[in-house]
Design a protein around this motif. Sequence first.
Motif, mmCIF file in Angstrom:
data_model
loop_
_atom_site.group_PDB
_atom_site.id
_atom_site.type_symbol
_atom_site.label_atom_id
_atom_site.label_comp_id
_atom_site.label_asym_id
_atom_site.label_seq_id
_atom_site.Cartn_x
_atom_site.Cartn_y
_atom_site.Cartn_z
ATOM 1 N N VAL A 38 6.468 15.038 42.154
ATOM 2 C CA VAL A 38 6.539 15.694 40.827
ATOM 3 C C VAL A 38 5.759 16.872 40.713
ATOM 4 N N PHE A 39 4.799 16.868 41.583
ATOM 5 C CA PHE A 39 3.814 18.094 41.627
ATOM 6 C C PHE A 39 4.098 19.312 42.670
ATOM 7 N N ALA A 40 4.013 20.313 42.320
ATOM 8 C CA ALA A 40 4.526 21.502 43.408
ATOM 9 C C ALA A 40 3.216 22.082 43.750
ATOM 10 N N SER A 41 2.118 22.251 43.131
ATOM 11 C CA SER A 41 1.055 22.723 43.533
ATOM 12 C C SER A 41 0.138 21.769 44.518
ATOM 13 N N THR A 42 -0.666 22.441 45.464
ATOM 14 C CA THR A 42 -1.290 21.528 46.351
ATOM 15 C C THR A 42 -2.370 20.833 45.789
ATOM 16 N N ALA A 43 -3.094 21.578 44.895
ATOM 17 C CA ALA A 43 -4.222 21.205 44.051
ATOM 18 C C ALA A 43 -3.998 19.682 43.334
ATOM 19 N N ASN A 44 -2.458 19.635 42.481
ATOM 20 C CA ASN A 44 -2.366 18.698 41.726
ATOM 21 C C ASN A 44 -1.800 17.645 42.650
ATOM 22 N N ARG A 45 -1.218 18.050 43.692
ATOM 23 C CA ARG A 45 -0.743 16.664 44.655
ATOM 24 C C ARG A 45 -2.214 16.063 45.400
ATOM 25 N N THR A 46 -2.991 16.969 45.623
ATOM 26 C CA THR A 46 -4.241 16.392 46.058
ATOM 27 C C THR A 46 -4.832 15.383 44.930
ATOM 28 N N PHE A 102 -3.514 14.051 42.452
ATOM 29 C CA PHE A 102 -2.512 12.758 42.295
ATOM 30 C C PHE A 102 -3.109 11.878 43.341
ATOM 31 N N ASN A 103 -3.021 12.157 44.548
ATOM 32 C CA ASN A 103 -3.361 11.226 45.623
ATOM 33 C C ASN A 103 -4.633 10.662 45.491
ATOM 34 N N GLU A 104 -5.700 11.458 45.398
ATOM 35 C CA GLU A 104 -6.897 10.839 45.181
ATOM 36 C C GLU A 104 -6.945 9.937 43.912
ATOM 37 N N TYR A 105 -6.178 9.973 42.791
ATOM 38 C CA TYR A 105 -6.224 9.255 41.615
ATOM 39 C C TYR A 105 -5.337 7.772 42.238
ATOM 40 N N VAL A 106 -4.423 7.742 42.799
ATOM 41 C CA VAL A 106 -3.658 6.711 43.376
ATOM 42 C C VAL A 106 -4.862 5.860 44.529
ATOM 43 N N ILE A 107 -5.425 6.491 45.161
ATOM 44 C CA ILE A 107 -6.231 5.888 46.018
ATOM 45 C C ILE A 107 -7.558 5.029 45.428
ATOM 46 N N SER A 108 -8.048 5.807 44.250
ATOM 47 C CA SER A 108 -9.160 5.219 43.460
ATOM 48 C C SER A 108 -8.509 4.146 42.768
ATOM 49 N N LYS A 109 -7.300 3.955 42.667
ATOM 50 C CA LYS A 109 -6.843 2.717 41.845
ATOM 51 C C LYS A 109 -6.343 1.605 42.917
ATOM 52 N N GLY A 110 -6.805 1.994 43.971
ATOM 53 C CA GLY A 110 -6.589 0.968 45.159
ATOM 54 C C GLY A 110 -5.176 0.985 45.891
ATOM 55 N N GLY A 111 -4.356 2.147 45.450
ATOM 56 C CA GLY A 111 -2.998 2.235 46.262
ATOM 57 C C GLY A 111 -3.345 3.110 47.602
ATOM 58 N N VAL A 112 -2.280 3.510 48.212
ATOM 59 C CA VAL A 112 -2.024 4.289 49.360
ATOM 60 C C VAL A 112 -1.182 5.556 48.984
ATOM 61 N N ALA A 113 -2.012 6.709 49.350
ATOM 62 C CA ALA A 113 -1.300 7.844 49.161
ATOM 63 C C ALA A 113 -0.240 8.267 50.084
ATOM 64 N N VAL A 114 0.768 9.059 49.803
ATOM 65 C CA VAL A 114 1.755 9.184 50.573
ATOM 66 C C VAL A 114 2.311 10.669 50.587
ATOM 67 N N ASN A 115 3.063 11.305 51.416
ATOM 68 C CA ASN A 115 3.353 12.464 51.288
ATOM 69 C C ASN A 115 2.421 13.481 51.082
ATOM 70 N N THR A 116 1.060 13.601 51.772
ATOM 71 C CA THR A 116 -0.084 14.449 51.375
ATOM 72 C C THR A 116 0.190 15.720 51.855
ATOM 73 N N GLY A 117 1.160 15.845 52.798
ATOM 74 C CA GLY A 117 1.653 17.541 53.101
ATOM 75 C C GLY A 117 2.349 18.055 52.101
ATOM 76 N N MET A 118 1.705 19.343 51.893
ATOM 77 C CA MET A 118 2.302 20.298 50.853
ATOM 78 C C MET A 118 3.783 20.925 51.122
ATOM 79 N N LYS A 119 4.451 20.643 50.246
ATOM 80 C CA LYS A 119 5.920 21.371 50.400
ATOM 81 C C LYS A 119 5.607 23.055 49.973
ATOM 82 N N ALA A 120 6.086 23.857 50.916
ATOM 83 C CA ALA A 120 5.751 25.374 51.026
ATOM 84 C C ALA A 120 7.185 25.693 50.950
ATOM 85 N N GLN A 121 7.444 26.543 49.356
ATOM 86 C CA GLN A 121 8.766 27.105 49.325
ATOM 87 C C GLN A 121 8.909 28.412 50.337
ATOM 88 N N MET A 122 10.093 28.450 50.798
ATOM 89 C CA MET A 122 10.549 29.538 51.459
ATOM 90 C C MET A 122 10.152 30.839 51.084
#
Length: 552
Positions: free
Chosen positions: A318-326, A328-348
């Motif tokens: 749901v996040f387009a920016s790299t910073a926000n995805r990062t 979000f993933n750090e937040y998930v990890i901090s809650k004991g989860g496993v981050a997914v799709n850490t690669g950034m979608k780059a618009q053509m």
Amino acid sequence: MKTILSTLIICFLAVAGIAQTTSTVNIIFRGVTKTTNNYEVRIDDKRYFSNTGTNNAPNYMISVDNILTGTHALKLYRLKSNSVSANANSQNTLVYSNNFVLREGYEMNITVRANGAVEFSEVISEMTSPVSTGPMATAVFNTLKQSVQSQSSQAIKAEKIRDVFMNTDNRFTSAQVRQLLVLVTSESDKLDLAKLAYAGVTDPSNFAALSNVFSSTTRRNEFAEFVQMSAASTISARVLISDSNFNTLVTNVKSKWSQSLKGEAIRDAFTNSNNYYTTTQVRQLMGLVTSESDRMDLIKMAYPIVTDANNFASLVDVFASTANRTEFNEYVISKGGVAVNTGMKAQMTVNNFNLLMTSIQSKWSQALKTDAVRDAFINTNNYFSTEQIRQLLTQVTSESDRLALAKLSFRSVMDPNMFYQLGDLFTSTSFRNEFNTFASAQTGVTVTSTVRTPMSNSDFSLLVLSIRSNLLQLLKVQAERDVFANPNNFFTTAQIKQLLLLINAEPSRLELAKMSYKTVTDPANFTKLNDLFQMQSSKDELTAYVKSYQVN
């Protein structure tokens, strides 16, 4: 060989069973006797009856042990006969249905009253009760307070306090809550935090005294109302929100004029209700919010109240920016989860997209063009804006092929909240309806697929007054963005012109004119808006935009 295989299967099942956690559900029939209606409770289709207790005691409890933690279905039926012998075969009447969440370390009490009312409450399991349920020790609290004070910004201070209040292991006195709230300057943040804190206070009778931490009368009143409702509430456990209540929530959020009000409505739902949500429901709500920073705040609030936390990490897209995805993933990890799709979608890029369009346009047949567009969407390295997807789809003349490709393209869209706008690519009602159903399921945005009807004069007058009430041009522009982004708003060219005249800056007026084209009910008259622009370049840009928007 068969013996070995059987042994392996048994071992595997045993290991899998160890990974499951269980708890207890207590079904309490209160005031249900031989002289009242009697009831059947079904939990995941297992049946329990009120009229099996000795002499139908007015307070009769059935304890069901070893139920797997997670979401369970509850149904309550009124018995047609109080005879125990009729229980097994009687066609009883359904009077209540809901889901509830059984958590590890907690027992669930389900109370059924004689009138059919159902109440839920959680109690800490005796097997996992902490040594103390008292407030945080003074020394530990002082360390926490100093940690919050040391933060460099108000946003980080509020976030840190929010995490502390969301942790169900933490307990506070009302005085300790006050010390944390006064560290936050924003009245709205302070109110949200106060509401979060209530569940963890050890002296709720003193909580109302915190109203003087608010300087705003409106905030004080809202706080007082919250305390009153919370004190009167008999339900202390959350249940999964029903489909009808969730649809009502979505409708309520959509009805708000501005993005700030939409965010506030979702925040209230996450903070104030007794409901849990699925990850899919959270995704639909996030699709109604355009600001990524607001999405980040809301999605963090949602984490403690999702029923399928193992799927929560999938919301990264749901996040387009790299910073926000990062983040979000750090937040998930901090809650004991496993981050997914850490690669950034780059618009053509524009250059690469133009090359792709040229390549597709050079194909001599529709079949080859369709294949080329399909290949572009299938390529997992390609990501497009909704506008780029529109341009690709207009190269395909077959509506059935266009619909299939539109569905295929969703994987690659960078701005999913705008995806619904592609509905006007379909002239056939059946295809448009099918697309709208698909888009709604993916994004949570429901689009009206019937004939476009411009806003009534009375509603339009109220809308104009609402926009004019904004003192700053910046706020007027944002308000009109929200209006034109609403998929259920349609206007005549004359109405659009009145709205654009409220905007002074030509670049902003041009941006809004482009947005408004998808809402116009008389596109043949749209060129009349050209006289709103002084610069010929603005007129040419609007004309080119309209031409590119139209279906080839």
